[in-house]
Scaffold this active site. Structure first.
Site, short mmCIF file in Angstrom:
data_model
loop_
_atom_site.label_atom_id
_atom_site.label_comp_id
_atom_site.label_asym_id
_atom_site.label_seq_id
_atom_site.Cartn_x
_atom_site.Cartn_y
_atom_site.Cartn_z
N LYS A 1 -2.55 6.52 1.34
CA LYS A 1 -2.36 7.04 2.70
C LYS A 1 -1.47 8.28 2.65
CE LYS A 1 -2.18 4.77 7.19
NZ LYS A 1 -3.41 5.36 7.71
N GLU B 1 -16.08 6.19 4.70
CA GLU B 1 -15.34 5.71 5.87
C GLU B 1 -15.19 6.88 6.82
OE1 GLU B 1 -11.20 4.78 5.22
OE2 GLU B 1 -11.03 6.17 3.55
N ARG C 1 0.84 -1.21 0.00
CA ARG C 1 0.00 0.00 0.00
C ARG C 1 0.87 1.25 0.00
NH1 ARG C 1 -4.46 0.27 4.58
NH2 ARG C 1 -2.65 0.87 5.83
N1 PLP Z 1 -9.08 4.32 6.60
C1 PLP Z 1 -8.25 5.34 6.91
C2 PLP Z 1 -8.58 6.68 6.38
C3 PLP Z 1 -7.12 5.09 7.71
O1 PLP Z 1 -6.31 6.08 8.03
C4 PLP Z 1 -6.87 3.79 8.19
C5 PLP Z 1 -5.69 3.51 9.00
O2 PLP Z 1 -4.72 2.98 8.56
C6 PLP Z 1 -7.77 2.78 7.84
C7 PLP Z 1 -8.85 3.07 7.05
C8 PLP Z 1 -7.54 1.38 8.31
O3 PLP Z 1 -6.57 0.74 7.55
P1 PLP Z 1 -5.72 -0.46 8.15
O4 PLP Z 1 -6.71 -1.49 8.59
O5 PLP Z 1 -4.89 -0.91 7.03
O6 PLP Z 1 -4.96 0.09 9.29
C1 COI Z 2 -3.89 3.45 11.52
O1 COI Z 2 -4.88 2.86 11.95
O2 COI Z 2 -2.78 2.90 11.42
C2 COI Z 2 -3.95 4.83 11.07
O3 COI Z 2 -3.07 5.25 10.39
C3 COI Z 2 -5.09 5.65 11.45
C4 COI Z 2 -4.67 6.93 12.07
C5 COI Z 2 -5.88 7.75 12.23
C6 COI Z 2 -3.97 6.73 13.38
#
Ligand code: PLP
Ligand code: COI
Length: 336
Positions: A184, A220, A82
């Site tokens: 991200k 989201e 990612r």
């Molecule tokens: N959506 C957003 C906007 C995020 O910042 C995060 C955090 O990483 C997620 C979703 C969840 O992603 P993950 O499960 O890969 O941490």
């Molecule tokens: C994560 O869950 O790793 C994120 O980057 C989300 C952030 C809002 C702390």
């Protein structure tokens, strides 16, 4: 190895400076070898591209102590992939995916004393980040970059731990069609700061964003994907403008393969919210944080909080992460 003397159970989601971080530099079109350093400070020119034009992206994952005393990390290869996508979208040089995973392993190993013990309720949050550092005044990508991986012990993302959250439907938008919502990028979070402060001032824990093209579908929150439960089905919003959460993708697999649930990943309309029994936010930081209510301009839709389905998903996912439940092939990277 002696653990740090920390009251692990009272940690919130904050930054604690740990001993070591990995740093690599991109200069003259190539990444150097990189190294672990004790220096947590970054020095750069006032005109650095990241400071002027926010050329930065990051990742987030966790290291856990398992029941049998190992330190492990959950699916870091997906974070590597990612981050590579984020870099391509932001015209930044990809840090090779195998080296990304190795940098995470090195950083966690070097901070093993900071990995919270099994059962403490805390984990080590690992934050890879990349940014453009050379002076850039015309709008164009930097030519020099830093890639860092640091780590900090954390507790629950939302205050109050597992208490059901109340979130609101946001009036502001997060991501444009064909924008950067699916990667991200730091800019996605900068634009959410006004709205998260406002949400907190109004008594909400988070904002749920709608698709900005039609404002009729659920996207989201600022930092997590959303999941819904209807009967025996896990339903998650599909959209090209949300972050492809690794937690959410893992839960979809767990629901099907471990719990015998049906899984639907599809557009979820705002008008459907009343049809679900349980709802939650999912992500690395959020884990699964159950929702008690979504408020849409005075219309309050209530959910069961930690209901039976979300409880099963939570227990199975965290069981896999902490080594209590056998993981699918390749999900767990053993670090120590
Ligand atoms: N959506 C957003 C906007 C995020 O910042 C995060 C955090 O990483 C997620 C979703 C969840 O992603 P993950 O499960 O890969 O941490
Ligand atoms: C994560 O869950 O790793 C994120 O980057 C989300 C952030 C809002 C702390």
């Amino acid at each position: 190895m002696e653990k740090k003397n920390i009251d692990w159970g009272s940690l919130g989601f904050g930054y604690v400076q740990t001993d070591k971080r990995f740093v690599a530099h991109y200069v003259d079109g190539a990444w150097d070898e990189g190294d672990l350093t004790s220096d947590a400070a970054v020095t750069m020119n006032e005109c650095a591209c990241v400071l002027q034009y926010a050329q930065t992206c990051f990742e987030g994952m966790k290291a856990y102590t398992t029941e049998d005393g190992h330190i492990v990390c959950f699916r870091p290869d997906l974070n590597a992939a990612r981050m590579a996508d984020s870099c391509r979208r932001l015209k930044m040089p990809v840090f090779p995916e195998d080296r990304f995973v190795d940098a995470v392993v090195q950083t966690v190993r070097a901070n093993a004393a900071w990995v919270p013990p099994f059962g403490s309720g805390a984990t080590l949050y690992v934050r890879p980040v990349m940014f453009g550092v050379n002076p850039t005044i015309g709008v164009k990508p930097a030519t020099e970059y830093q890639f860092r991986v640091f780590a900090t012990p954390v507790g629950p993302y939302f205050k109050g731990g597992i208490k059901p959250l109340t979130v609101r439907i946001s009036d502001l938008d997060r991501a444009a069609p064909r924008g950067t919502g699916h990667v991200k990028a730091g800019l996605n979070y900068a634009m959410s700061l006004y709205n998260i402060v406002d949400a907190h001032e109004q008594g909400y824990d988070e904002n749920i964003y709608l698709d900005s093209a039609t404002r009729t579908y659920i996207e989201e929150t600022g930092g997590a994907n959303v999941i819904f439960i209807k009967g025996n089905t896990l339903i998650t919003p599909r959209s090209d403008t949300i972050l492809p959460s690794i937690t959410r993708r893992s839960l979809e697999y767990v629901a099907k393969a471990y719990l015998g649930m049906e899984v639907e990943e599809r557009p979820v309309a705002l008008s459907e919210l009343g049809e679900f029994e349980e709802a939650g936010l999912c992500g690395t930081a959020a884990v699964i944080s159950p929702l008690g209510a979504i408020v849409d301009h005075g219309r309050e839709i209530r959910y069961a909080g930690m209901g039976p389905a979300i409880r099963k998903l939570y227990d199975t996912l965290t069981g896999i992460q902490m080594g209590r439940i056998e993981a699918p092939e390749g999900w767990i990277q053993v670090i120590a």
